[in-house]
Write an enzyme that holds these catalytic residues in place. Structure first.
Site, PDB file in Angstrom:
ATOM      1  N   SER A 124       0.802  -1.231   0.000  1.00 23.99           N
ATOM      2  CA  SER A 124       0.000   0.000   0.000  1.00 23.99           C
ATOM      3  C   SER A 124       0.831   1.274   0.000  1.00 23.99           C
ATOM      4  O   SER A 124       0.444   2.259  -0.616  1.00 23.99           O
ATOM      5  CB  SER A 124      -0.938  -0.002   1.203  1.00 23.99           C
ATOM      6  OG  SER A 124      -0.218  -0.169   2.410  1.00 23.99           O
ATOM      7  N   HIS A 158      -5.160  -3.202  -3.122  1.00 21.16           N
ATOM      8  CA  HIS A 158      -4.745  -2.146  -4.058  1.00 21.16           C
ATOM      9  C   HIS A 158      -4.582  -2.669  -5.483  1.00 21.16           C
ATOM     10  O   HIS A 158      -4.083  -1.946  -6.348  1.00 21.16           O
ATOM     11  CB  HIS A 158      -3.427  -1.522  -3.591  1.00 21.16           C
ATOM     12  CG  HIS A 158      -3.582  -0.764  -2.310  1.00 21.16           C
ATOM     13  ND1 HIS A 158      -3.933   0.576  -2.265  1.00 21.16           N
ATOM     14  CD2 HIS A 158      -3.497  -1.173  -1.023  1.00 21.16           C
ATOM     15  CE1 HIS A 158      -4.020   0.957  -1.010  1.00 21.16           C
ATOM     16  NE2 HIS A 158      -3.762  -0.082  -0.228  1.00 21.16           N
ATOM     17  N   LYS A 218     -11.458   0.900  -2.401  1.00 23.55           N
ATOM     18  CA  LYS A 218     -10.427   1.627  -3.164  1.00 23.55           C
ATOM     19  C   LYS A 218     -10.882   1.734  -4.622  1.00 23.55           C
ATOM     20  O   LYS A 218     -11.774   2.515  -4.904  1.00 23.55           O
ATOM     21  CB  LYS A 218      -9.086   0.944  -2.948  1.00 23.55           C
ATOM     22  CG  LYS A 218      -8.775   0.855  -1.435  1.00 23.55           C
ATOM     23  CD  LYS A 218      -7.401   0.414  -1.131  1.00 23.55           C
ATOM     24  CE  LYS A 218      -7.242   0.071   0.349  1.00 23.55           C
ATOM     25  NZ  LYS A 218      -7.492   1.166   1.279  1.00 23.55           N
TER      26      LYS A 218
HETATM   27  C1  LIG Z   1      -3.327  -3.405   1.860  1.00 29.63           C
HETATM   28  C2  LIG Z   1      -4.607  -3.019   2.566  1.00 29.63           C
HETATM   29  N1  LIG Z   1      -5.379  -3.990   3.060  1.00 29.63           N
HETATM   30  C3  LIG Z   1      -6.520  -3.718   3.692  1.00 29.63           C
HETATM   31  C4  LIG Z   1      -6.949  -2.432   3.878  1.00 29.63           C
HETATM   32  C5  LIG Z   1      -8.223  -2.174   4.615  1.00 29.63           C
HETATM   33  O1  LIG Z   1      -9.287  -1.994   3.743  1.00 29.63           O
HETATM   34  P1  LIG Z   1     -10.570  -1.153   4.182  1.00 29.63           P
HETATM   35  O2  LIG Z   1     -10.211   0.279   4.029  1.00 29.63           O
HETATM   36  O3  LIG Z   1     -11.639  -1.615   3.257  1.00 29.63           O
HETATM   37  O4  LIG Z   1     -10.856  -1.508   5.595  1.00 29.63           O
HETATM   38  C6  LIG Z   1      -6.178  -1.392   3.362  1.00 29.63           C
HETATM   39  C7  LIG Z   1      -6.602   0.019   3.451  1.00 29.63           C
HETATM   40  O5  LIG Z   1      -6.780   0.770   4.161  1.00 29.63           O
HETATM   41  C8  LIG Z   1      -4.967  -1.681   2.711  1.00 29.63           C
HETATM   42  O6  LIG Z   1      -4.183  -0.706   2.255  1.00 29.63           O
END
Ligand SMILES: Cc1ncc(COP(=O)(O)O)c(C=O)c1O
Length: 394
Positions: free
Chosen positions: A183, A211, A243
């Protein structure tokens, strides 16, 4: 001697973080989606959203939300195992499985809750989790929650990951866990090598494609698609609708045995109220638009390449070679803050990312490109960054 009041202790702890240059503020921006936002009274070009395909402002998603809310109400009323499993959830789960080419899928309230549920259910005491050093916080928290033994391998090192897997306990589950796209750095995991390692070691491979879904691969299916692979039974694919898909909610797609185990044990699914029907309807509309409007993905990658090109021309070092996440490393947290401030003064919003979100000494500006941007936006962002970096002495 009385004990110190808790609020005083909290104040001291926050002050300690602030003294390290790690002050955090919730900055209100508005409106909530699109190319421009208002930040501290200044209209800024938004270069910090994970709405990669620009779907969060798509009228079809808003329409889907409205229609579902009017038809089915605003809440689901109970958790999935009680009376909260609605037709909208079942329809969406079938669509996720079709989209990811897996036999089964499960919808969660958020991506964070997905990762907590998946990792802490698939591995328990007596099992082994092997995890990339730069995995997302939700995966790290999930490892802690699992009570399994956790071994961390150097970022992207599939050979090392396999060595650690080989040390797993006999008779226990081995779980290899990685972000598909990291991320904060934007780089891809070596998925083909990790998959081979997982197969050789009888492990399950959990890929968090938060992502990557909608962004990577010929058809936007994510990292497997990018590497020309189809899901196999040992792949557990996690992801989020928050996202590129423009909504909110997480999902897992994989073998029926995995989904069945989650329905029996994923506490973040079972002990939380099911997402409202409108959230499921938005997610479904987002999935459909990945196929219906492939130009968004093409436009996104073209703009991402243009931004990298312009930053390289300006002599700025970008930490990863492709894709919409464009990290410009500054080293210190202070330099990252200065650069972010310089961008804001020039009408570009891309906040500084500092520890603990990234390791010490790896502070950065994390720029993100979306399909809502136009070429002129990218030119403006690149010019602002070059000027602000010069001003900050970088
Ligand atoms: C790699 C990754 N996994 C999971 C999440 C969590 O997703 P969510 O925002 O839908 O809770 C995020 C983001 O915030 C992320 O960057």
């Amino acid at each position: 001697m009385g004990s110190q009041p808790a609020l005083e202790i909290l104040k001291e702890r926050v002050a300690g973080q602030q003294a390290l240059g790690l002050t955090r503020r919730l900055v209100s921006v508005g409106p909530s989606c699109g190319r421009f936002v208002s930040v501290r009274g200044r209209r800024c070009l938004l270069m910090a959203s994970n709405d990669y395909l620009g779907l969060a402002a798509h009228p079809r998603l808003a329409q889907a939300s409205l229609e579902a809310a009017l038809a089915c109400g605003s809440g689901s009323g109970a958790s999935r195992l009680i009376s909260g499993t609605l037709e909208a959830h079942v329809e969406l789960e079938q669509a996720i499985a079709r989209f990811k080419h897996t036999p089964a899928a499960l919808f969660f309230p958020t991506g964070y809750m997905t990762n907590l549920g998946v990792v802490s259910t698939l591995a328990a005491e007596g099992d082994l989790i092997v995890s990339d050093r730069l995995n997302h916080a939700s995966l790290i928290d999930a490892c802690r929650l699992s009570h399994a033994e956790v071994k961390v391998y150097p970022h992207g090192d599939a050979a090392q990951a396999e060595k650690l897997l080989a040390q797993g306990p006999q008779g226990g589950i081995r779980l290899l866990v990685t972000d598909g796209v990291f991320s904060m750095d934007g780089d891809l995991a070596p998925v083909p090598e990790l998959l081979e390692a997982a197969k050789r070691q009888n492990a399950l491979l959990v890929i968090d494609d938060a992502h990557a879904t909608g962004v990577w691969g010929k058809t936007g299916r994510g990292t497997l698609d990018h590497f020309g692979l189809e899901p196999t039974p040992e792949v557990v694919m996690a992801g989020t609708f928050s996202k590129a898909l423009g909504g909110l909610g997480g999902f897992v797609a994989g073998a029926p045995e995995v989904i069945e185990a989650l329905v029996h044990g994923a506490r973040s699914l079972l002990y939380s109220t099911a997402p409202p029907p409108a959230q499921a309807a938005v997610a479904l509309a987002g999935l459909e638009l990945v196929d219906a409007e492939p130009w968004r993905r093409e436009h996104l990658h073209a703009l991402s390449a243009l931004l990298r090109h312009r930053l390289a021309e300006a002599g700025l070092k970008v930490a990863c070679e492709a894709g919409p996440i464009v990290p410009v490393l500054t080293g210190s947290a202070k330099a990252a803050l200065e650069l972010a401030e310089g961008l804001w003064r020039r009408g570009v919003f891309a906040p500084a990312v500092r520890p603990p979100t990234v390791p010490e000494g790896a502070s950065r500006i994390r720029l993100t490109v979306t399909a809502a941007h136009e070429e002129q936006d990218i030119e403006k962002a690149a010019q602002a960054l070059a000027e602000a970096a010069r001003e900050a002495g970088l």
